[in-house]
Scaffold this motif. Structure first.
Motif, short mmCIF file in Angstrom:
data_model
loop_
_atom_site.label_atom_id
_atom_site.label_comp_id
_atom_site.label_asym_id
_atom_site.label_seq_id
_atom_site.Cartn_x
_atom_site.Cartn_y
_atom_site.Cartn_z
N UNK A 24 -7.97 4.91 0.81
CA UNK A 24 -8.84 5.49 -0.21
C UNK A 24 -8.66 7.00 -0.23
N UNK A 25 -8.34 7.52 -1.39
CA UNK A 25 -8.09 8.96 -1.56
C UNK A 25 -9.34 9.60 -2.16
N UNK A 26 -10.09 10.30 -1.32
CA UNK A 26 -11.43 10.76 -1.69
C UNK A 26 -11.43 11.70 -2.88
N UNK A 27 -10.49 12.62 -2.94
CA UNK A 27 -10.43 13.55 -4.07
C UNK A 27 -9.46 13.09 -5.16
N UNK A 28 -8.69 12.06 -4.86
CA UNK A 28 -7.74 11.57 -5.85
C UNK A 28 -8.28 10.45 -6.70
N UNK A 50 -14.91 9.43 -5.92
CA UNK A 50 -15.03 9.71 -4.49
C UNK A 50 -14.97 8.43 -3.63
N UNK A 51 -13.86 7.75 -3.64
CA UNK A 51 -13.72 6.54 -2.84
C UNK A 51 -13.64 6.87 -1.36
N UNK A 52 -14.40 6.10 -0.55
CA UNK A 52 -14.40 6.36 0.90
C UNK A 52 -14.23 5.04 1.67
#
Length: 318
Positions: A24-28, A50-52
């Protein structure tokens, strides 16, 4: 493939099972899909804001993903990469834990100071429990009786009785607990305290801290050692611990509590995943936009894989 001939028989070496990594790319606002054998990114899937937290369903068909800005847990079809549903997760889901039987998702709601239990069959909220401020790390005990949730704001581990659907106890821990993991026998709970710079081991029978692990890396100041993700190898012998801005992962012998080796990885390592055969670990490095593949026997990085912006969570699946 090299073949070996013995007494008229042709022996073909076993081939490691294919494994896929999901990051998961938080800023992407994306998930990077990696073929673990080759270390190549095979797809990049757009997802919510904001995926975490990220994990794989028990049947292997879906990914569950915390889309924190969308206040939802997204269900992603692994075959197509498409978001096929959004679950009612409560406000700002950050981390979660898929129940041992695969029927329930326990979600930490950072803004609501609550734990939300989602029934996956009906895709509805089964119950919610108030917990301490800024909950993040979540884990269920191996016997299924307890769910624990860390409170970053109050420096607590909250103990929730699943049958009673109520919080029944609290354990004080070091500053800003970010992640929790039970050992396979359920006798210990390992807690990563980011600002405290420690991993504390709670005896689950007494719910008291029995031991505190501290870390010292030559050339790295203590204030940069910020423990976060913890994963145990399948045999339970090694804990792989992400040390945040120390830009290292610690390999800790579970029996002796001693650090076997510190492995330098990318910048601001958040979370780690371990291969099914227990030979490799994968570290999501949030400030260098890459994943480090680690040979656990050698205690060394074997490959660095570029992914999306600010990788945060990582999951491995066949």
């Amino acid at each position: 493939m090299k073949r070996i001939i013995m007494a008229g028989l042709i022996l073909v070496p076993a081939v490691a099972q294919a494994e896929t990594l999901y990051v998961s790319n938080e800023r992407g606002d994306s998930v990077s899909v990696i073929d673990a054998a080759s270390g190549t990114v095979t797809a990049t899937w757009p997802v919510g804001g904001r995926p975490r937290g990220i994990t794989v369903s028990k049947d292997g068909k879906y990914l569950y993903l915390c889309a924190s800005l969308d206040h939802a847990v997204q269900v992603i079809d692994r075959a197509s990469g498409k978001v096929v549903a959004e679950l009612p997760s409560g406000q700002d889901p950050e981390q979660f834990f898929l129940s041992r039987d695969g029927t329930t998702l326990f979600v930490a709601n950072e803004d609501d100071a609550a734990l939300t239990a989602i029934d996956l069959a009906s895709r509805t909220v089964a119950f919610q429990v108030d917990v301490g401020g800024e909950p993040e790390g979540v884990a269920q005990s191996p016997d299924g009786q307890w769910v624990v949730v860390t409170s970053e704001e109050d420096n607590l581990v909250n103990w929730i009785d699943i049958k009673a659907k109520a919080m029944v106890a609290e354990t004080p821990v070091d500053l800003r607990p970010r992640h929790v993991e039970f050992t396979a026998d359920g006798k210990q709970l390992w807690v990563a305290a980011e600002v405290g710079g420690t991993v504390q081991i709670i005896d689950t029978a007494s719910r008291q801290v029995a031991e505190t692990l501290r870390f010292a890396i030559p050339g790295i100041p203590d204030h940069r050692i910020l423990p976060c993700g913890i994963s145990f190898t399948p045999d339970g012998k090694t804990a792989v611990i992400a040390l945040g801005r120390a830009d290292h992962v610690a390999l800790v012998d579970v029996a002796t509590r001693k650090v076997r080796v510190y492995v330098p990885v990318g910048k601001r390592v958040w979370h780690v995943a371990i291969s099914a055969d227990g030979t490799r670990a994968y570290a999501a490095n949030g400030l260098s936009d890459n994943v480090s593949a680690i040979d656990l026997a050698k205690g060394a990085v074997t490959q660095t894989i570029a992914v999306g912006a600010a990788p945060w969570g990582i999951a491995a699946a066949p």
